[in-house]
Motif scaffolding. Structure first.
Motif, mmCIF file in Angstrom:
data_model
loop_
_atom_site.group_PDB
_atom_site.id
_atom_site.type_symbol
_atom_site.label_atom_id
_atom_site.label_comp_id
_atom_site.label_asym_id
_atom_site.label_seq_id
_atom_site.Cartn_x
_atom_site.Cartn_y
_atom_site.Cartn_z
ATOM 1 N N GLN A 94 0.909 -1.249 0.127
ATOM 2 C CA GLN A 94 0.008 -0.006 0.066
ATOM 3 C C GLN A 94 0.964 1.344 -0.009
ATOM 4 O O GLN A 94 0.276 2.525 -0.036
ATOM 5 N N ILE A 95 2.403 1.245 0.122
ATOM 6 C CA ILE A 95 2.968 2.272 0.148
ATOM 7 C C ILE A 95 3.025 3.075 -1.315
ATOM 8 O O ILE A 95 3.084 2.453 -2.286
ATOM 9 N N GLY A 96 2.837 4.365 -1.235
ATOM 10 C CA GLY A 96 3.012 5.092 -2.386
ATOM 11 C C GLY A 96 4.176 5.272 -3.025
ATOM 12 O O GLY A 96 5.316 5.279 -2.398
ATOM 13 N N ASP A 97 4.385 5.239 -4.316
ATOM 14 C CA ASP A 97 5.749 5.065 -5.101
ATOM 15 C C ASP A 97 6.609 6.264 -5.004
ATOM 16 O O ASP A 97 7.648 6.158 -5.192
ATOM 17 N N ARG A 98 6.212 7.366 -4.562
ATOM 18 C CA ARG A 98 6.918 8.525 -4.337
ATOM 19 C C ARG A 98 7.820 8.217 -3.219
ATOM 20 O O ARG A 98 8.595 9.031 -3.253
ATOM 21 N N HIS A 99 7.389 7.284 -2.117
ATOM 22 C CA HIS A 99 8.377 7.092 -1.332
ATOM 23 C C HIS A 99 9.473 5.805 -1.595
ATOM 24 O O HIS A 99 8.882 4.688 -1.838
ATOM 25 N N ASP A 100 10.734 6.311 -1.668
ATOM 26 C CA ASP A 100 11.816 5.277 -2.026
ATOM 27 C C ASP A 100 12.547 4.707 -0.877
ATOM 28 O O ASP A 100 13.075 3.600 -0.854
ATOM 29 N N HIS A 101 12.400 5.352 0.326
ATOM 30 C CA HIS A 101 13.246 4.785 1.405
ATOM 31 C C HIS A 101 12.063 4.640 2.801
ATOM 32 O O HIS A 101 11.777 5.986 3.448
ATOM 33 N N VAL A 102 11.718 3.643 3.115
ATOM 34 C CA VAL A 102 10.690 3.485 4.075
ATOM 35 C C VAL A 102 11.023 2.600 5.183
ATOM 36 O O VAL A 102 11.798 1.832 4.863
ATOM 37 N N ALA A 103 10.835 3.118 6.190
ATOM 38 C CA ALA A 103 11.116 2.427 7.674
ATOM 39 C C ALA A 103 9.860 2.022 8.191
ATOM 40 O O ALA A 103 8.739 2.790 8.269
ATOM 41 N N LEU A 104 9.778 0.533 8.615
ATOM 42 C CA LEU A 104 8.471 0.112 9.215
ATOM 43 C C LEU A 104 8.888 -0.200 10.464
ATOM 44 O O LEU A 104 9.860 -0.827 10.854
ATOM 45 N N PHE A 105 8.012 0.190 11.699
ATOM 46 C CA PHE A 105 8.295 -0.035 13.038
ATOM 47 C C PHE A 105 7.186 -1.021 13.681
ATOM 48 O O PHE A 105 5.977 -0.774 13.491
ATOM 49 N N SER A 106 7.777 -2.200 14.320
ATOM 50 C CA SER A 106 6.537 -2.946 14.732
ATOM 51 C C SER A 106 7.246 -3.884 15.765
ATOM 52 O O SER A 106 8.170 -3.299 16.595
ATOM 53 N N HIS A 107 6.632 -5.059 15.960
ATOM 54 C CA HIS A 107 6.856 -5.956 17.162
ATOM 55 C C HIS A 107 7.386 -7.231 16.666
ATOM 56 O O HIS A 107 6.949 -7.859 15.709
ATOM 57 N N ASN A 108 7.924 -8.071 17.594
ATOM 58 C CA ASN A 108 8.094 -9.316 17.712
ATOM 59 C C ASN A 108 6.761 -10.148 17.921
ATOM 60 O O ASN A 108 5.866 -9.766 18.716
ATOM 61 N N ASN A 109 6.577 -11.411 17.552
ATOM 62 C CA ASN A 109 7.424 -12.098 16.992
ATOM 63 C C ASN A 109 7.430 -12.113 15.286
ATOM 64 O O ASN A 109 8.285 -12.651 14.464
ATOM 65 N N GLY A 110 6.374 -11.548 14.708
ATOM 66 C CA GLY A 110 5.870 -11.588 13.468
ATOM 67 C C GLY A 110 7.105 -10.630 12.652
ATOM 68 O O GLY A 110 7.467 -10.974 11.753
ATOM 69 N N LEU A 111 7.791 -9.520 13.274
ATOM 70 C CA LEU A 111 8.635 -8.948 12.562
ATOM 71 C C LEU A 111 9.757 -9.705 12.359
ATOM 72 O O LEU A 111 10.556 -9.903 11.260
ATOM 73 N N THR A 112 10.334 -10.724 13.455
ATOM 74 C CA THR A 112 11.603 -11.482 13.082
ATOM 75 C C THR A 112 11.351 -12.519 12.117
ATOM 76 O O THR A 112 12.104 -12.793 11.021
ATOM 77 N N TYR A 113 9.968 -13.186 12.006
ATOM 78 C CA TYR A 113 9.759 -13.990 10.921
ATOM 79 C C TYR A 113 9.944 -13.449 9.693
ATOM 80 O O TYR A 113 10.097 -14.027 8.690
#
Length: 161
Positions: A94-113
């Motif tokens: 869903q990220i707009g293509d005008r953004h080339d450098h994106v950081a996602l912040f979230s939680h374990n355990n899903g993030l590690t997987y």
């Protein structure tokens, strides 16, 4: 070319009578988040979009990074709270293509997987405030699933001490 930085929230506290969603950062988390953001900046890492779980500890971590980057473009995405790997993928698509450098912040355990599914590198467990970076060989986030993902680096606070 797109760049994806996947960040686990910094170390959190768990005060009495506090729901998981409302857990704040601990003193260590408040030290580690700006330190990690500064490290990425010193490496020349660019971030033009910040996407975070709405949980207090994730948003707080994200805000430290956004402040370091002088960029308030933060989007809270409900499905990044206790996300499964497919929730990360759905968010990325869903990220707009005008953004080339994106950081996602979230939680374990899903993030590690999710991180481990993107690379053959032996990352194992992503500790608090750990950052995994990938170059995604595409011009559109909507092509993320089929695009080649190139592992760039993995850092966590104890590596910077």
């Amino acid at each position: 070319m797109k760049y994806l930085y996947i960040v686990r929230h910094a170390k959190s506290d768990w005060p009495a009578d506090t729901k998981d969603f409302d857990r704040p950062l601990s003193a260590r988390g408040m030290r580690d988040a700006p330190k990690m953001a500064a490290h990425l900046l010193s490496m020349g890492v660019r971030i033009d979009k910040f996407i975070s779980s709405p949980a207090k500890r994730a948003i707080a971590t994200c805000k430290y990074f956004a402040e370091a980057y002088h960029n308030n473009d933060i989007e809270a995405v409900d499905k990044l709270y206790m996300a499964a790997p497919e929730d990360f993928t759905d968010t990325i698509l869903q990220i707009g293509d005008r953004h080339d450098h994106v950081a996602l912040f979230s939680h374990n355990n899903g993030l590690t997987y999710f991180v481990n599914a993107l690379t053959s590198e032996n990352i194992g467990h992503v500790p608090t405030c750990g950052v995994a970076a990938f170059r995604v060989h595409t011009g559109s986030w909507s092509d993320f699933v089929n695009a080649e993902k190139e592992f760039l680096f993995f850092y966590y606070p104890k590596m910077l001490a």
